[in-house]
Design an enzyme around this catalytic site. Structure first.
Site, short mmCIF file in Angstrom:
data_model
loop_
_atom_site.label_atom_id
_atom_site.label_comp_id
_atom_site.label_asym_id
_atom_site.label_seq_id
_atom_site.Cartn_x
_atom_site.Cartn_y
_atom_site.Cartn_z
N ASP A 36 7.01 -59.65 -36.29
CA ASP A 36 8.42 -60.04 -36.38
C ASP A 36 9.15 -59.31 -35.26
O ASP A 36 9.03 -58.10 -35.11
CB ASP A 36 8.98 -59.64 -37.74
N ASP A 78 12.55 -58.06 -33.64
CA ASP A 78 13.95 -57.75 -33.96
C ASP A 78 14.60 -57.13 -32.72
O ASP A 78 14.88 -55.94 -32.67
CB ASP A 78 14.00 -56.79 -35.15
N GLU A 100 17.62 -56.49 -30.70
CA GLU A 100 19.07 -56.45 -30.92
C GLU A 100 19.79 -55.89 -29.69
O GLU A 100 20.02 -54.70 -29.61
CB GLU A 100 19.37 -55.59 -32.16
N TYR A 135 24.53 -60.26 -42.60
CA TYR A 135 25.18 -59.06 -43.10
C TYR A 135 25.71 -58.30 -41.89
O TYR A 135 25.42 -58.68 -40.75
CB TYR A 135 24.21 -58.20 -43.94
#
Length: 335
Positions: free
Chosen positions: A106, A108, A110, A180
């Site tokens: 995965d 991620d 950012e 979120y």
């Protein structure tokens, strides 16, 4: 309607604390985090093989994926910049899969093209992100058993603008929307940080993110809705309504701490519900706390089923010491 998946992010150090009933309720565990050093993925763990073996023994169908990156994790832009770098990155992922038996990777990052987290960013990240995922997919396809490839995606328009989501969606098994932190103590006004819909005066919401990514070319059946097991807080708030001015940010609370506050009356919080946003929050005359409870999560689960999305994920397992939300979500998705 297809069976809806439930995926939980879990810190490496919390893997050994996962309850058996929660492990059985999950379809996937994303281990947070693998990091990047000298262009290669590495994972700092003490009992990784033991913990993975335990989870697989409890739930043989569980997909255990190593999530790479996280906030302020540097190295993606550098690794993705050249073909040589992308190949090196993908080979390091393959080695970790071989060593630990992961079911996939995965990513991620950012965020591509953004240096907000203090990481290196260049305009070419947009295309290089796609090329990095292609390199990973190509390498993962050399395994005899199919390996998953997913991403965690920022739930705002800037993320879509800085990526090629239609092409990326064809490479990935699913796209996990970080629905979120849509509002937080960095904002001068209060808001629902994980609200399903936009409330009065708000623009960002989980629904808005889903529609944004769908319009960018990601099929609903590849979209995963994110849920938060923690809160965002503002202080110096004179009005209980979302969108009210705040003097400063506050603490981030775990879900179990919020439950404790409500049960004990500590800090004199009043629990309030925004029916327009389908979001819960607390207010005590000074502090505004945005979070998610079972009622809010039920609406999200219903939304996921109505839209025929891939499923739901949450951040993060250890932030709910009541050990109730994982099984609650499983029941709601199975209804």
């Amino acid at each position: 309607m297809k069976f809806k998946k439930l995926i939980g992010y879990c810190f490496t150090d919390s893997l050994g604390d996962m309850k058996a009933e929660d492990v059985r309720a999950l379809d996937g565990v994303n281990i947070a985090f693998g990091l990047i050093g000298k262009g290669e993925i590495y994972w700092k763990e003490k009992n990784g093989k033991r913990d993975i073996a335990r989870l697989k023994e409890i739930n043989p169908k569980l997909k255990i994926v190593l999530s790479v990156g996280g906030w302020a994790a540097d190295g993606f832009s550098q690794a993705a910049e050249t073909e040589e770098g992308r190949t090196k990155f993908a080979e390091s992922a393959a080695r970790l899969i071989e060593e630990y038996g992961f079911d996939g990777i995965d990513i991620d990052w950012e965020y591509p093209c953004s240096d907000k987290a203090g990481i290196r960013a260049i305009p070419e990240d947009k295309g290089n992100f796609t090329l990095l995922l292609k390199a990973l997919r190509s390498r993962l396809d050399t395994f005899g058993e199919y390996k998953l490839l997913s991403i965690a995606a920022g739930a705002l328009s800037s993320y879509v603008e800085h990526t090629q989501m239609k092409e990326v969606a064809g490479i990935l098994d699913y796209v996990q929307l970080m629905t979120y932190d849509l509002y937080g103590e960095w904002d001068s006004v209060t808001g629902h940080h994980a609200g399903l819909y936009s409330g009065a005066g708000e623009g960002a919401s989980s629904d808005a993110a889903v529609r944004l990514f769908a319009s960018a070319g990601v099929p609903f059946e590849k979209l995963v809705m994110g849920a938060a097991f923690y809160s965002r807080e503002w202080k110096g708030v004179q009005n209980s309504k979302p969108g009210s001015p705040a003097k400063k940010g506050g603490q981030t609370h775990t879900y179990d701490i919020i439950v404790e506050y409500l049960e004990t009356g500590k800090k004199n919080y009043k629990k309030l519900w925004d029916d327009e946003a389908k979001a819960v929050y607390l207010y005590n005359g000074d502090q505004f706390v945005s979070y998610e409870d079972e009622r809010a999560l039920q609406y999200k689960a219903e939304y996921v089923k109505e839209k025929n999305m891939y499923g739901m994920m949450y951040w993060e397992y250890s932030l709910d010491k009541t050990y109730s939300l994982t099984q609650f979500l499983r029941k709601q998705l199975d209804k």
